[in-house]
Design a protein around this motif. Structure first.
Motif, mmCIF file in Angstrom:
data_model
loop_
_atom_site.group_PDB
_atom_site.id
_atom_site.type_symbol
_atom_site.label_atom_id
_atom_site.label_comp_id
_atom_site.label_asym_id
_atom_site.label_seq_id
_atom_site.Cartn_x
_atom_site.Cartn_y
_atom_site.Cartn_z
ATOM 1 N N ARG A 1 0.920 -1.180 0.151
ATOM 2 C CA ARG A 1 -0.087 0.112 -0.035
ATOM 3 C C ARG A 1 1.023 1.258 -0.011
ATOM 4 O O ARG A 1 1.852 1.179 0.748
ATOM 5 C CB ARG A 1 -0.782 0.039 1.239
ATOM 6 N N LEU A 2 0.343 2.255 -0.825
ATOM 7 C CA LEU A 2 1.208 3.507 -0.765
ATOM 8 C C LEU A 2 0.184 4.638 -0.697
ATOM 9 O O LEU A 2 -0.802 4.648 -1.116
ATOM 10 C CB LEU A 2 1.814 3.689 -2.268
ATOM 11 N N ALA A 3 0.535 5.238 0.557
ATOM 12 C CA ALA A 3 -0.096 6.741 0.828
ATOM 13 C C ALA A 3 -0.226 7.897 -0.045
ATOM 14 O O ALA A 3 0.692 7.800 -0.906
ATOM 15 C CB ALA A 3 0.282 7.073 2.290
ATOM 16 N N ASN A 4 -1.250 8.516 0.083
ATOM 17 C CA ASN A 4 -1.267 9.638 -0.772
ATOM 18 C C ASN A 4 -0.147 10.834 -0.385
ATOM 19 O O ASN A 4 -0.321 11.412 0.760
ATOM 20 C CB ASN A 4 -2.648 10.365 -0.688
ATOM 21 N N LYS A 5 0.783 10.887 -1.219
ATOM 22 C CA LYS A 5 1.947 11.793 -1.069
ATOM 23 C C LYS A 5 2.114 12.734 -2.253
ATOM 24 O O LYS A 5 1.435 12.575 -3.271
ATOM 25 C CB LYS A 5 3.237 11.173 -0.430
ATOM 26 N N ASN A 6 3.088 13.631 -2.122
ATOM 27 C CA ASN A 6 3.291 14.280 -3.385
ATOM 28 C C ASN A 6 4.224 13.395 -4.206
ATOM 29 O O ASN A 6 4.553 12.419 -3.835
ATOM 30 C CB ASN A 6 4.420 15.570 -3.069
ATOM 31 N N ARG A 7 4.035 13.583 -5.530
ATOM 32 C CA ARG A 7 4.710 12.648 -6.651
ATOM 33 C C ARG A 7 6.166 12.289 -6.282
ATOM 34 O O ARG A 7 6.283 11.018 -6.319
ATOM 35 C CB ARG A 7 4.712 13.309 -7.981
ATOM 36 N N GLU A 8 6.888 13.023 -5.946
ATOM 37 C CA GLU A 8 8.425 12.702 -5.768
ATOM 38 C C GLU A 8 8.428 11.694 -4.332
ATOM 39 O O GLU A 8 9.263 10.546 -4.777
ATOM 40 C CB GLU A 8 9.297 13.970 -5.496
ATOM 41 N N ASP A 9 7.834 11.982 -3.251
ATOM 42 C CA ASP A 9 7.756 11.191 -2.224
ATOM 43 C C ASP A 9 7.078 9.844 -2.437
ATOM 44 O O ASP A 9 7.659 8.880 -2.032
ATOM 45 C CB ASP A 9 7.086 12.051 -1.123
ATOM 46 N N LEU A 10 6.101 9.776 -3.190
ATOM 47 C CA LEU A 10 5.407 8.731 -3.400
ATOM 48 C C LEU A 10 6.239 7.748 -4.164
ATOM 49 O O LEU A 10 6.385 6.587 -4.177
ATOM 50 C CB LEU A 10 4.068 8.908 -4.076
ATOM 51 N N LEU A 11 6.858 8.187 -5.341
ATOM 52 C CA LEU A 11 7.847 7.359 -6.374
ATOM 53 C C LEU A 11 8.868 7.115 -5.497
ATOM 54 O O LEU A 11 9.497 5.759 -5.787
ATOM 55 C CB LEU A 11 8.185 8.284 -7.423
ATOM 56 N N LYS A 12 9.659 7.748 -4.643
ATOM 57 C CA LYS A 12 10.670 7.338 -3.679
ATOM 58 C C LYS A 12 10.201 6.234 -2.865
ATOM 59 O O LYS A 12 10.917 4.985 -2.864
ATOM 60 C CB LYS A 12 11.202 8.252 -2.921
ATOM 61 N N LYS A 13 8.993 6.105 -2.158
ATOM 62 C CA LYS A 13 8.449 5.206 -1.432
ATOM 63 C C LYS A 13 8.424 3.840 -2.110
ATOM 64 O O LYS A 13 8.720 2.784 -1.868
ATOM 65 C CB LYS A 13 7.133 5.657 -0.768
ATOM 66 N N ALA A 14 7.663 4.117 -3.552
ATOM 67 C CA ALA A 14 7.298 2.889 -4.217
ATOM 68 C C ALA A 14 8.573 2.257 -4.578
ATOM 69 O O ALA A 14 8.602 0.962 -4.466
ATOM 70 C CB ALA A 14 6.806 3.330 -5.508
ATOM 71 N N GLN A 15 9.613 3.090 -4.932
ATOM 72 C CA GLN A 15 11.059 2.058 -5.261
ATOM 73 C C GLN A 15 11.173 1.506 -4.163
ATOM 74 O O GLN A 15 12.004 0.303 -4.234
ATOM 75 C CB GLN A 15 11.879 3.527 -5.811
ATOM 76 N N LYS A 16 11.591 2.221 -2.878
ATOM 77 C CA LYS A 16 11.981 1.385 -1.878
ATOM 78 C C LYS A 16 11.182 0.150 -1.537
ATOM 79 O O LYS A 16 11.874 -1.001 -1.295
ATOM 80 C CB LYS A 16 12.002 2.510 -0.604
ATOM 81 N N GLU A 17 9.885 0.288 -1.583
ATOM 82 C CA GLU A 17 8.918 -0.871 -1.343
ATOM 83 C C GLU A 17 9.171 -1.889 -2.028
ATOM 84 O O GLU A 17 9.096 -3.277 -1.819
ATOM 85 C CB GLU A 17 7.490 -0.466 -1.147
ATOM 86 N N ILE A 18 9.149 -1.507 -3.425
ATOM 87 C CA ILE A 18 9.444 -2.633 -4.473
ATOM 88 C C ILE A 18 10.552 -3.368 -4.488
ATOM 89 O O ILE A 18 11.012 -4.685 -4.354
ATOM 90 C CB ILE A 18 9.243 -1.990 -5.982
ATOM 91 N N ASP A 19 11.826 -2.779 -4.372
ATOM 92 C CA ASP A 19 13.055 -3.403 -3.856
ATOM 93 C C ASP A 19 13.059 -4.166 -2.877
ATOM 94 O O ASP A 19 13.600 -5.252 -2.785
ATOM 95 C CB ASP A 19 14.311 -2.141 -3.976
ATOM 96 N N ARG A 20 12.611 -3.573 -1.791
ATOM 97 C CA ARG A 20 12.211 -4.787 -0.791
ATOM 98 C C ARG A 20 11.669 -5.966 -0.966
ATOM 99 O O ARG A 20 12.154 -6.929 -0.174
ATOM 100 C CB ARG A 20 11.908 -3.660 0.600
ATOM 101 N N TYR A 21 10.782 -5.772 -1.507
ATOM 102 C CA TYR A 21 9.604 -6.767 -1.770
ATOM 103 C C TYR A 21 10.233 -8.052 -2.643
ATOM 104 O O TYR A 21 10.401 -9.008 -2.112
ATOM 105 C CB TYR A 21 8.478 -6.283 -2.490
ATOM 106 N N VAL A 22 11.043 -7.286 -3.604
ATOM 107 C CA VAL A 22 11.752 -8.521 -4.414
ATOM 108 C C VAL A 22 12.912 -9.059 -3.698
ATOM 109 O O VAL A 22 13.153 -10.329 -4.022
ATOM 110 C CB VAL A 22 12.386 -7.797 -5.684
ATOM 111 N N LYS A 23 13.766 -8.472 -3.002
ATOM 112 C CA LYS A 23 14.785 -8.862 -1.958
ATOM 113 C C LYS A 23 14.160 -9.821 -1.040
ATOM 114 O O LYS A 23 14.888 -10.944 -0.964
ATOM 115 C CB LYS A 23 15.617 -7.762 -1.365
#
Length: 654
Positions: free
Chosen positions: A280-302
């Protein structure tokens, strides 16, 4: 055909085509007589099943599974059972359902095993057993959660026998915790009556509504999803994303607390198609949301070794990440069903998800891995899984190009102002799809708001834009004395101005995609004309716009090259068979006859011959010819700003 098998096919299709009972081809059905059992074979969908979709087994040999002593080692045991199941199978080319033994254990002639949303709302609740007793009494046998396979079969067999000893008859209803329902009867009419009664009782008790109000995904989707698509595509190939939003999804996406209710799977089907954990990704500004998405996806795959299947994004919706478009549709349906189940479960003591041990068993079970593989579908082609927008694709050249690219594995967006023809074309293309998909979006290429909507719908359906083909064009022939200012402006606005509007809209998404994919290239391709390479008598409005289009191509190419967006034009010769030329009312042959472009021509056929005589290859240029040029431009990474002629030699570059 045996009348009983015909009835089995009919009831299978009835429930298989109803999403309240079956999602993603789940469930199975059977019929048996004294000697044989017909059961749905793996890889066949109930909604479309035929007689060939059923495996036929020898019941005497099948009975061995009930009586035999198997290995205490789980893996060895399941292999032994699978071998005995295969030995009992008369139709060796069809793999019988792993639940075949349970179909044999329930004594009724017809068995229909489904995963209805309402039933799973009860079976995936904390009070499933006590509520089952209240609702159905001795009519039903309740089975606590047991890992699928032989162990579950033996548990069902034991409890059915206990029910027979207690009541003197075989049960018609078997309810399995976190799994679904088996209904048995000696006629299909009785099956239907039992299902109607079961669903009616549950829905009457449940307070939750099974409907939801559709909502458009937030406008920010096109600023978020293309980037996320490339984040997940880095790992194991180009992905497709699809977003769905409605009042139910909006509620579960609104907070971490709500999301926790759907953060763990309730049934094996959810694990098969959506995996067992979600982001789940919370509603943030675009830059913060994409940073969070990248972090969560990388963590998930690892952690898991594979990319996530499900994202829930506040103010955007439920996002499926699929290996292809067909997979996305299944993921959305299965995961939204999980949400419905969670809502219904609130009426029965709250939701009861599967445990980690149960999840791990399903995630690694060979049978479910086989089902996952079969459901994934296949596609192969030179633009497999790429998303291609083709403007002016409702008919003619655009339709032909769209069809050719669809057959090469692309997802196609038919963008056209003609709503009737556009929808018909998209439906026809959809019938040709494998694991890819085609949609229609009504689009006015001269209107920037309409183009923004086109990009939004494309991103919401497929996650991004890989290729934009600016094909929409018009022609009004006439010399200096005949051409009106209105016709000149009309031709120029569509053939020249709109190319700029389209490139502006498409390049924004491609820039975002390529920012997160350092080796990826996007393509903008204008379908120009040989008239863009050489002047055209009494056709200056058209030729002028096309000449200008090549100037735009070269200029756009220079500007977008740093973003790895290639911009090229294809300059076809004449597509004589298409409506642009052959329309009997206003086709070019007729227009050119009236405009006097062919001296001495008295008929349309004379005009046609005049133009064919100018082509060294003695053939017109069809959509297949142009598509080959389009595919070349997409595949190469060292051509941009080019105007590629496909004219049968009528126009040669110098």
């Amino acid at each position: 055909m045996n009348v009983k098998i015909k009835q089995l096919i009919e009831i299978s299709r009835k429930y298989g085509s109803d999403s309240r009972y079956v999602i993603a081809g789940g469930g199975n059905t059977s019929y048996k007589d004294d000697e044989k059992l017909w059961v749905k074979a793996s890889g066949h969908a109930l909604a479309t099943i035929t007689e060939d979709g059923f495996a036929v087994l020898d019941r005497k040999k099948l009975q061995v599974i009930s009586e035999k002593k198997y290995s205490s080692d789980a893996a060895e045991r399941e292999e032994e059972v699978k071998n005995d199941l295969a030995a009992a199978c008369i139709t060796k080319d069809r793999r019988p359902s792993v639940e075949t033994s349970m179909h044999n254990a329930i004594s009724h002639a017809f068995i229909v095993h489904l995963h209805p949303t309402a039933v799973n709302g009860l079976m995936c609740s904390n009070d499933a057993e006590t509520e089952t007793k209240k609702l159905f009494g001795d009519e039903a046998v309740y089975i606590p959660y047991t890992d699928p396979g032989y162990v579950l079969f033996k548990e069902v067999e034991t409890r059915i026998e206990a029910h027979r000893q207690k009541t003197g008859k075989s049960p018609s209803i078997v309810l399995l915790q976190n799994h679904g329902i088996f209904v048995g009867a000696d006629t299909t009419r009785e099956i239907e009556a039992i299902y109607k009664k079961v669903i009616g009782k549950i829905e009457k008790k449940a307070a939750a509504k099974l409907t939801a109000t559709n909502e458009k995904a937030g406008d920010c989707a096109q600023e978020i999803l293309p980037a996320i698509r490339m984040m997940v595509s880095r790992y194991d190939g180009l992905k497709t994303l699809k977003v769905r939003n409605n009042s139910r999804i909006k509620k579960f996406a609104s907070s971490g607390k709500e999301f926790l209710k759907i953060a763990v799977p309730f049934t094996p089907d959810v694990i098969v198609y959506c995996k067992s954990s979600y982001i789940r990704l919370a509603n943030k500004n675009r830059e913060d949301l994409l940073k969070k998405a990248q972090k969560e996806i990388d963590r998930y795959v690892k952690k898991n070794g594979y990319t996530p299947k499900v994202l829930v994004i506040e103010n955007i919706g439920l996002v499926a990440i699929g290996d292809n478009a067909a997979g996305c549709n299944i993921i959305l349906d299965v995961y939204e069903d999980l949400m419905k189940v969670a809502e219904i479960a609130q009426s029965f003591g709250g939701e009861h998800p599967m445990t980690k041990k149960q999840i791990d068993f399903i995630d690694n079970w060979e049978v479910e891995n086989y089902r996952r593989k079969v459901s994934a579908g296949t596609a192969s082609g030179r633009v497999e899984n790429k998303t291609v927008i083709v403007t002016g694709a409702a008919q003619g050249f655009g339709e032909g190009i769209a069809e050719c690219l669809l057959k090469e594995g692309a997802n196609i967006v038919v963008a056209d102002l003609n709503e009737t023809a556009g929808n018909a074309t998209a439906e026809r293309l959809l019938s040709l799809c494998k694991s890819n998909r085609a949609i229609f979006v009504k689009t006015d290429v001269t209107d920037t708001a309409s183009l923004r909507n086109l990009i939004h719908e494309t991103v919401c359906h497929f996650g991004g834009v890989d290729v934009f083909i600016s094909n929409a064009g018009v022609l009004r022939a006439g010399g200096l004395e005949e051409m009106s200012p209105e016709n000149f402006e009309f031709v120029t606005k569509i053939n020249y101005n709109a190319y700029f509007y389209c490139t502006q809209a498409a390049s924004r998404v491609m820039k975002l995609q390529n920012e997160y994919a350092p080796d990826y290239y996007g393509d903008i391709i204008q379908i120009n004309s040989k008239s863009g390479l050489r002047g055209s008598k009494a056709n200056f409005a058209y030729a002028g716009g096309k000449f200008g289009g090549i100037g735009l191509t070269q200029s756009f190419a220079l500007e977008l090259a740093p973003f790895r967006i290639k911009v090229n034009s294809v300059c076809p010769g004449n597509f004589y068979e298409g409506p642009l030329w052959s329309n009997p009312e206003n086709g070019l042959f007729k227009q050119y006859l009236h405009a006097g472009k062919v001296p001495g021509a008295k008929t349309v056929e004379e005009v046609r011959k005049f133009y064919m005589d100018q082509v060294p290859m003695r053939k017109g240029t069809g959509p297949e010819d142009v598509t080959k040029a389009v595919l070349y431009l997409i595949e190469q990474t060292c051509e941009t700003g080019q105007a590629l002629p496909v004219t049968g030699g009528q126009v040669m570059l110098s």
